[in-house]
Design an enzyme around this catalytic site. Structure first.
Site, PDB file in Angstrom:
ATOM      1  N   HIS A 237       7.366 121.514  38.068  1.00 14.61           N
ATOM      2  CA  HIS A 237       7.587 121.853  39.492  1.00 14.61           C
ATOM      3  C   HIS A 237       8.467 120.813  40.193  1.00 14.61           C
ATOM      4  CE1 HIS A 237       4.518 125.138  39.649  1.00 14.61           C
ATOM      5  NE2 HIS A 237       3.973 124.433  38.679  1.00 14.61           N
TER       6      HIS A 237
ATOM      7  N   ASN B 192       0.364 129.754  42.301  1.00 12.52           N
ATOM      8  CA  ASN B 192       1.653 130.255  41.810  1.00 12.52           C
ATOM      9  C   ASN B 192       1.915 131.634  42.386  1.00 12.52           C
ATOM     10  OD1 ASN B 192       2.412 128.071  40.202  1.00 12.52           O
ATOM     11  ND2 ASN B 192       1.510 128.920  38.344  1.00 12.52           N
TER      12      ASN B 192
ATOM     13  N   HIS C  85      -3.340 118.351  45.044  1.00 14.68           N
ATOM     14  CA  HIS C  85      -4.396 118.063  44.060  1.00 14.68           C
ATOM     15  C   HIS C  85      -5.445 119.170  44.155  1.00 14.68           C
ATOM     16  CE1 HIS C  85      -7.451 116.311  41.717  1.00 14.68           C
ATOM     17  NE2 HIS C  85      -7.951 115.457  42.577  1.00 14.68           N
TER      18      HIS C  85
HETATM   19 FE1  HDD Z   1       0.094 122.361  37.884  1.00 18.47          FE
HETATM   20  C1  HDD Z   1       2.212 120.521  39.757  1.00 18.47           C
HETATM   21  C2  HDD Z   1       0.489 125.039  40.028  1.00 18.47           C
HETATM   22  C3  HDD Z   1      -1.766 124.364  35.777  1.00 18.47           C
HETATM   23  C4  HDD Z   1      -0.611 119.702  35.985  1.00 18.47           C
HETATM   24  N1  HDD Z   1       1.154 122.714  39.565  1.00 18.47           N
HETATM   25  C5  HDD Z   1       1.977 121.822  40.175  1.00 18.47           C
HETATM   26  C6  HDD Z   1       2.556 122.427  41.330  1.00 18.47           C
HETATM   27  C7  HDD Z   1       2.075 123.701  41.405  1.00 18.47           C
HETATM   28  C8  HDD Z   1       1.188 123.879  40.291  1.00 18.47           C
HETATM   29  C9  HDD Z   1       2.399 124.741  42.458  1.00 18.47           C
HETATM   30  C10 HDD Z   1       3.549 121.771  42.268  1.00 18.47           C
HETATM   31  C11 HDD Z   1       2.870 121.143  43.446  1.00 18.47           C
HETATM   32  C12 HDD Z   1       3.919 120.578  44.379  1.00 18.47           C
HETATM   33  O1  HDD Z   1       4.643 121.380  44.982  1.00 18.47           O
HETATM   34  O2  HDD Z   1       3.990 119.362  44.478  1.00 18.47           O
HETATM   35  N2  HDD Z   1      -0.467 124.331  37.860  1.00 18.47           N
HETATM   36  C13 HDD Z   1      -0.280 125.228  38.883  1.00 18.47           C
HETATM   37  C14 HDD Z   1      -1.045 126.427  38.609  1.00 18.47           C
HETATM   38  C15 HDD Z   1      -1.659 126.234  37.411  1.00 18.47           C
HETATM   39  C16 HDD Z   1      -1.306 124.918  36.946  1.00 18.47           C
HETATM   40  C17 HDD Z   1      -1.125 127.626  39.527  1.00 18.47           C
HETATM   41  C18 HDD Z   1      -2.571 127.155  36.662  1.00 18.47           C
HETATM   42  C19 HDD Z   1      -3.295 128.068  37.217  1.00 18.47           C
HETATM   43  N3  HDD Z   1      -0.954 122.096  36.175  1.00 18.47           N
HETATM   44  C20 HDD Z   1      -1.666 123.033  35.467  1.00 18.47           C
HETATM   45  C21 HDD Z   1      -2.356 122.397  34.363  1.00 18.47           C
HETATM   46  C22 HDD Z   1      -2.045 121.060  34.425  1.00 18.47           C
HETATM   47  C23 HDD Z   1      -1.161 120.900  35.571  1.00 18.47           C
HETATM   48  C24 HDD Z   1      -3.252 123.105  33.377  1.00 18.47           C
HETATM   49  C25 HDD Z   1      -2.482 119.928  33.555  1.00 18.47           C
HETATM   50  C26 HDD Z   1      -3.546 119.906  32.827  1.00 18.47           C
HETATM   51  N4  HDD Z   1       0.744 120.452  37.844  1.00 18.47           N
HETATM   52  C27 HDD Z   1       0.274 119.516  37.009  1.00 18.47           C
HETATM   53  C28 HDD Z   1       0.791 118.123  37.314  1.00 18.47           C
HETATM   54  C29 HDD Z   1       1.714 118.394  38.534  1.00 18.47           C
HETATM   55  C30 HDD Z   1       1.579 119.894  38.728  1.00 18.47           C
HETATM   56  C31 HDD Z   1       1.391 117.424  36.137  1.00 18.47           C
HETATM   57  C32 HDD Z   1       3.149 117.877  38.451  1.00 18.47           C
HETATM   58  C33 HDD Z   1       3.445 117.228  39.753  1.00 18.47           C
HETATM   59  C34 HDD Z   1       2.186 117.200  40.462  1.00 18.47           C
HETATM   60  O3  HDD Z   1       1.209 117.768  39.700  1.00 18.47           O
HETATM   61  O4  HDD Z   1       1.988 116.717  41.550  1.00 18.47           O
HETATM   62  O5  HDD Z   1      -0.271 117.316  37.659  1.00 18.47           O
END
Ligand code: HDD
Length: 691
Positions: free
Chosen positions: A81, A153, A345
């Site tokens: 993202h 999402n 978060h």
């Molecule tokens: Fe995630 C970012 C949505 C599964 C780990 N995620 C991130 C963002 C969105 C989502 C919208 C961007 C937030 C922003 O605008 O800063 N993610 C989802 C959805 C998931 C999902 C809807 C499943 C239903 N994500 C998911 C899993 C993991 C992560 C299973 C890890 C185990 N996601 C992250 C992250 C991020 C992230 C690595 C990257 C940047 C951040 O968090 O701040 O922690």
């Protein structure tokens, strides 16, 4: 100002949101340019040198500070993202959520400030907006009870069922690690290798290959919390719930050729659309909906496992009850400070909303806080204005990198008898977050429940729920993406999965790839869900849509003015396109030119109309623009002799969705507005396919 109590932070009170106070410290006080230490500078264009041609001097503190700071201007982009755009707004609760949750911000009449960041998943920060991908829909509610983040999402299901596979699916989707190709795309071997080897991803890729993967605009996307959450009411009663965002503007998408053109012609297509729309007074609007389900012991509903994030609950089985409205009406002041530094978060919860044991959600609860430590450089990122709760914070957390608060007192521990025993813990009645005592039992195992084994039935449900044209788009998308895979083994394995979804789908894709279609055993007892198709039942609102009017000297400017008034009254934007820039003038009328034939491209218009008084206007770029608009099934119109321009450009003026009139009068404007409200003229699709 009341005296500060020992052990308490200087700010804030619940009624005095801290961000306002922090924002005052804008870093831009006084009119003079200064160093970071506040020393005024006489010159910022010449380094201090030993003579005009001599070497630069080490003692030039301004040169060293300016370059050092610049060298460190970037922070790590988000690992997923990375590419995003955001806006501020308000959430107004109007529904009956109080019957299922005590969360204050969902109580009828309550207004809460929000910050929403939309994103793509795979591309890096500078990648194009319109690539085929999932879109993030992350909402931060600054509630009176603390921040609540709904990190969702634009698709209701996910690739994988257990968060432990998240690094794997992302490694497979990101560019190949040797040469870093392709950027922001799933059309390559490693992604489809992963998907074909993890059949649980099949339902998700049906959504990603559908029109949902290339939204027209952030304002025309649905949003989903994906997981099942547990809501707790004021009496302690619980229910399970899925969160939905329903766009007031309807759900609309680009067509694939438009998405590709936009990626080159305007990589900022979505962020520009949002920023321009807000600027033009057309806020983005969504209703928040809840699908409320009984909190049963087995956490199943109608045979669907509520802990499986690859499953939806069809709306026909559980109605989406609307409980509030989100309005995004303010662009960020500073992209870095707000959009880049905002930290979402899934564990940011408020009383009345709890998580469930969905194993994807559980891993997320660890990941988000963890990733911010690297991305934002330490544990104090919650003090950044954009992340700072509007509720009073008194957390006993101290020190650390980039500590910006000056804490008072001597005893940041509890209980204490030094700082007046403050702060104190709260009771549930005082608003404390008290976890529901949910029973947990079972052996320690690395395993999924058997109900997670059904990987195809809802992919079939999705397919069967689409209209004819939407199915064509899914077939084309799979054929394109798999056609970009070099490994026939991967193509064949993926066809094996599609055979489990639907024989017609599999055969059509196999045909395009020049491979035999394998047999499968798709689910038969599937009842289509109308809510999964995005074809609108009737014309929707057109706020934020863009109508291009082609004109030149001699054009009927009064007619343009009339049309402008009609569409602007509906919140849409009218842009005049002409051979050259400036202002068109005729008699007492005048119209500013927004785009020339050189700077315009069809992708930015939802409809293109040729003004009367333009016959004889000819330009190859205009011809391309009109043909693209026609091929993309957009509304096309002309009044007076403007129709001649269409004919000259090879447009069939008898085709569906070509609106002609002698002059700009009510029937013409109404027909245009209604047609734009339907988004596309799909009746034209068959005529233009392969043209
Ligand atoms: Fe995630 C970012 C949505 C599964 C780990 N995620 C991130 C963002 C969105 C989502 C919208 C961007 C937030 C922003 O605008 O800063 N993610 C989802 C959805 C998931 C999902 C809807 C499943 C239903 N994500 C998911 C899993 C993991 C992560 C299973 C890890 C185990 N996601 C992250 C992250 C991020 C992230 C690595 C990257 C940047 C951040 O968090 O701040 O922690």
């Amino acid at each position: 100002m009341p005296p500060k109590r020992r052990g308490q932070q200087a700010e804030p009170t619940a009624t005095e949101p801290r961000p306002a106070a922090v924002r005052e410290n804008s870093g831009q006080r006084g009119k003079f340019l200064t160093t970071a230490q506040g020393v005024r500078l006489p010159d910022t264009d010449h380094s201090l040198k030993a003579g005009p041609r001599g070497p630069s001097l080490m003692e030039d503190f301004h040169l060293r500070e300016k370059i050092t700071h610049f060298d460190h201007e970037r922070i790590p982009e988000r690992v997923v993202h990375a590419r995003g755009a955001a806006a501020h707004g308000t959430f107004r609760a109007y529904g009956n959520a109080s019957s299922v949750t005590k969360a204050g911000f969902l109580q009828k009449g309550r207004e809460t400030q929000v910050f929403v960041r939309f994103s793509t998943v795979l591309g890096s920060r500078g990648s194009a907006d319109t690539v085929r991908d999932v879109r993030g829909f992350a909402v931060k509610f600054y509630t009176d009870e603390g921040n609540f983040d709904l990190v969702g999402n634009n698709m209701p299901v996910f690739f994988i069922q257990d968060g432990i596979k998240f690094p794997d699916v992302i490694h497979a989707g990101k560019p190949h690690p040797d040469v870093e190709i392709p950027q922001a795309q799933t059309a390559h071997d490693t992604f489809w290798d992963f998907v074909s080897l993890h059949t649980e991803a099949t339902h998700h890729v049906m959504w990603a290959m559908s029109d949902r993967g290339i939204p027209r605009s952030y304002r025309t996307m649905e949003g989903f919390g994906v997981h099942t959450f547990r809501l707790v009411d004021a009496e302690g009663g619980t229910s399970l719930v899925k969160f939905h965002w329903k766009p007031v503007a309807g759900v609309h998408s680009l067509v694939w050729e438009e998405a590709q053109i936009a990626a080159g012609a305007d990589p900022d297509f979505h962020r520009r659309d949002m920023a321009d729309g807000i600027e033009a007074g057309a806020p983005l609007e969504y209703e928040l909906g809840l699908q409320v389900l009984p909190d049963s012991d087995d956490e199943m509903f109608e045979g669907i496992d509520l802990l499986d994030p690859t499953k939806i609950i069809p709306e026909e089985l559980a109605e989406v009850q609307l409980v509030g409205k989100l309005t995004l009406d303010r662009n960020p002041t500073n992209y870095f400070a707000e959009t880049e530094q905002v930290a979402f978060h899934t564990g940011n919860l408020v009383p009345g909303i709890e998580v469930t044991d969905d194993p994807l959600m559980q891993a997320r609860l660890f990941s988000y806080l963890d990733t911010q430590l690297t991305r934002l450089g330490g544990p104090n990122f919650t003090q950044l204005p954009i992340n700072c709760p509007h509720a009073a914070v008194n957390d006993n957390l101290r020190d650390g990198m980039h500590q910006t608060l000056v804490h008072h007192g001597k005893a940041p521990y509890l209980p204490n008898s030094v700082d007046d025993a403050l702060p104190t813990t709260a009771t549930e009645a005082e608003g404390a977050y008290v976890h529901r005592p949910v029973e947990v039992a079972g052996p320690k195992v690395r395993a999924n429940p058997a109900s997670f084994d059904d990987h195809f039935s809802q992919a079939t449900l999705f397919w069967k729920s689409l209209s004819g044209i939407e199915k064509v788009h899914v077939i084309e998308a799979f054929t394109f993406e798999l056609g970009k895979c070099f490994s026939q083994t991967i193509q064949e394995r993926m066809l094996g999965s599609l055979a489990q979804v639907d024989a017609e789908l599999c055969a059509a894709v196999a045909d395009g790839l020049g491979l035999p279609a394998p047999d499968g055993t798709p689910a038969e007892d599937v009842t289509p869900s109308a809510a999964l198709s995005q074809i609108p039942p009737g014309p929707g609102p057109i706020a934020g849509r863009i109508i291009g009017v082609v004109a030149a000297s001699g054009a009927d400017l009064a007619g343009i003015g009339k049309l402008r008034r009609t569409v602007e009254a509906k919140g849409a934007i009218l842009r005049v396109l002409a051979p050259v820039g400036g202002t068109l003038k005729r008699g007492r009328g005048q119209q500013p030119v927004s785009r020339t034939f050189l700077t315009a491209r069809s992708i930015e218009f939802d409809a293109v109309v040729i003004a009367g008084g333009t016959a004889g206007l000819h330009d190859i770029k205009l011809t391309v623009l009109l043909q693209e608009a026609f091929r993309h099934c957009k509304v096309i119109g002309a009044w007076g002799d403007g129709a001649q321009v269409l004919t000259d450009a090879g447009i069939d003026t008898g085709a569906p969705g070509v609106v002609l009139a002698d002059e700009v009068a009510k029937p013409f404007s109404t027909e245009l507005v209604d047609a734009v409200g339907m988004h596309r003229v799909w009746e034209r699709a068959e005529r233009v396919m392969n043209s």
